[in-house]
Design a protein around this motif. Sequence first.
Motif, PDB file in Angstrom:
ATOM      1  N   TYR A  28       0.828  -1.200   0.000  1.00 49.31           N
ATOM      2  CA  TYR A  28       0.000   0.000   0.000  1.00 49.31           C
ATOM      3  C   TYR A  28       0.870   1.262   0.000  1.00 49.31           C
ATOM      4  CZ  TYR A  28      -3.473   3.492   0.993  1.00 49.31           C
ATOM      5  OH  TYR A  28      -4.269   4.610   0.908  1.00 49.31           O
ATOM      6  N   ILE A  29       1.873   1.298   0.850  1.00 50.78           N
ATOM      7  CA  ILE A  29       2.726   2.493   0.931  1.00 50.78           C
ATOM      8  C   ILE A  29       3.520   2.681  -0.355  1.00 50.78           C
ATOM      9  CG2 ILE A  29       4.723   3.507   2.105  1.00 50.78           C
ATOM     10  CD1 ILE A  29       3.530   2.474   4.723  1.00 50.78           C
ATOM     11  N   GLY A  33       1.799   5.834  -1.009  1.00 44.69           N
ATOM     12  CA  GLY A  33       2.490   6.705  -0.066  1.00 44.69           C
ATOM     13  C   GLY A  33       1.841   6.643   1.307  1.00 44.69           C
ATOM     14  N   HIS A  34       2.291   7.508   2.210  1.00 41.51           N
ATOM     15  CA  HIS A  34       1.778   7.482   3.588  1.00 41.51           C
ATOM     16  C   HIS A  34       1.525   8.886   4.108  1.00 41.51           C
ATOM     17  CE1 HIS A  34       5.809   8.589   4.959  1.00 41.51           C
ATOM     18  NE2 HIS A  34       6.268   7.624   4.189  1.00 41.51           N
ATOM     19  N   CYS A  35       0.606   9.583   3.465  1.00 41.33           N
ATOM     20  CA  CYS A  35       0.358  10.969   3.881  1.00 41.33           C
ATOM     21  C   CYS A  35      -0.554  11.065   5.099  1.00 41.33           C
ATOM     22  CB  CYS A  35      -0.214  11.778   2.721  1.00 41.33           C
ATOM     23  SG  CYS A  35      -1.778  11.157   2.124  1.00 41.33           S
ATOM     24  N   ASN A  36      -1.479  10.127   5.295  1.00 38.33           N
ATOM     25  CA  ASN A  36      -2.402  10.209   6.419  1.00 38.33           C
ATOM     26  C   ASN A  36      -2.447   8.857   7.130  1.00 38.33           C
ATOM     27  OD1 ASN A  36      -4.521  10.427   8.194  1.00 38.33           O
ATOM     28  ND2 ASN A  36      -5.896  11.417   6.749  1.00 38.33           N
ATOM     29  N   TRP A  37      -1.730   8.747   8.239  1.00 40.81           N
ATOM     30  CA  TRP A  37      -1.630   7.468   8.941  1.00 40.81           C
ATOM     31  C   TRP A  37      -2.953   7.025   9.548  1.00 40.81           C
ATOM     32  CZ3 TRP A  37       2.192   4.440   7.880  1.00 40.81           C
ATOM     33  CH2 TRP A  37       3.423   4.975   7.515  1.00 40.81           C
ATOM     34  N   ARG A  38      -3.812   7.964   9.921  1.00 41.55           N
ATOM     35  CA  ARG A  38      -5.088   7.580  10.549  1.00 41.55           C
ATOM     36  C   ARG A  38      -6.016   6.872   9.571  1.00 41.55           C
ATOM     37  NH1 ARG A  38      -7.843  11.561  14.558  1.00 41.55           N
ATOM     38  NH2 ARG A  38      -7.418  10.081  16.213  1.00 41.55           N
ATOM     39  N   SER A  39      -5.994   7.277   8.313  1.00 44.32           N
ATOM     40  CA  SER A  39      -6.889   6.651   7.337  1.00 44.32           C
ATOM     41  C   SER A  39      -6.239   5.503   6.583  1.00 44.32           C
ATOM     42  CB  SER A  39      -7.392   7.702   6.341  1.00 44.32           C
ATOM     43  OG  SER A  39      -6.322   8.197   5.572  1.00 44.32           O
ATOM     44  N   LEU A  40      -4.928   5.361   6.672  1.00 41.41           N
ATOM     45  CA  LEU A  40      -4.204   4.333   5.924  1.00 41.41           C
ATOM     46  C   LEU A  40      -4.710   2.914   6.195  1.00 41.41           C
ATOM     47  CD1 LEU A  40      -0.528   4.200   5.063  1.00 41.41           C
ATOM     48  CD2 LEU A  40      -1.527   2.218   6.145  1.00 41.41           C
ATOM     49  N   LYS A  42      -7.563   1.692   7.022  1.00 38.43           N
ATOM     50  CA  LYS A  42      -8.863   1.446   6.403  1.00 38.43           C
ATOM     51  C   LYS A  42      -8.709   1.285   4.891  1.00 38.43           C
ATOM     52  CE  LYS A  42     -13.396   3.524   5.753  1.00 38.43           C
ATOM     53  NZ  LYS A  42     -14.209   4.721   5.966  1.00 38.43           N
ATOM     54  N   HIS A  43      -7.941   2.173   4.272  1.00 35.88           N
ATOM     55  CA  HIS A  43      -7.755   2.122   2.822  1.00 35.88           C
ATOM     56  C   HIS A  43      -6.927   0.908   2.403  1.00 35.88           C
ATOM     57  CE1 HIS A  43      -9.677   5.922   2.141  1.00 35.88           C
ATOM     58  NE2 HIS A  43      -8.889   6.512   3.029  1.00 35.88           N
ATOM     59  N   ARG A  48      -5.779  -2.614  11.915  1.00 30.75           N
ATOM     60  CA  ARG A  48      -4.818  -2.013  12.843  1.00 30.75           C
ATOM     61  C   ARG A  48      -5.123  -0.532  12.950  1.00 30.75           C
ATOM     62  NH1 ARG A  48      -1.061  -5.494  15.433  1.00 30.75           N
ATOM     63  NH2 ARG A  48      -0.832  -7.320  14.119  1.00 30.75           N
ATOM     64  N   CYS A  49      -4.604   0.093  14.003  1.00 30.99           N
ATOM     65  CA  CYS A  49      -4.762   1.544  14.104  1.00 30.99           C
ATOM     66  C   CYS A  49      -3.635   2.226  13.318  1.00 30.99           C
ATOM     67  CB  CYS A  49      -4.771   1.996  15.561  1.00 30.99           C
ATOM     68  SG  CYS A  49      -3.212   1.801  16.421  1.00 30.99           S
TER      69      CYS A  49
END
Length: 87
Positions: A28-29, A33-40, A42-43, A48-49
């Motif tokens: 996924y990353i 990429g990893h711009c928003n860790w809170r939504s990652l 789910k997407h 995991r949190c």
Amino acid sequence: MVRAPCCEKMGLKKGPWTREEDQILIDYINQHGHCNWRSLPKHAGLLRCGKSCRLRWMNYLRPDIKRGNFSKEEEETSYKFACNIRK
């Protein structure tokens, strides 16, 4: 501002990561990429949190993490740095 519920209340997984979860996170990353860790999570489809995903990536999965023993030069540099902090 209200604090988000912890992982256990949300039904998210805690504990050791599996190889499959690691691969999902890496793929996924690499793709998005990893711009928003809170939504990652789910997407990416991980139970995991965002904090857990961020820490896993930063501490274990990043491709630029150096593994193994320190070189002599790296040891000397860290020793000099530690000595300067104490002064």
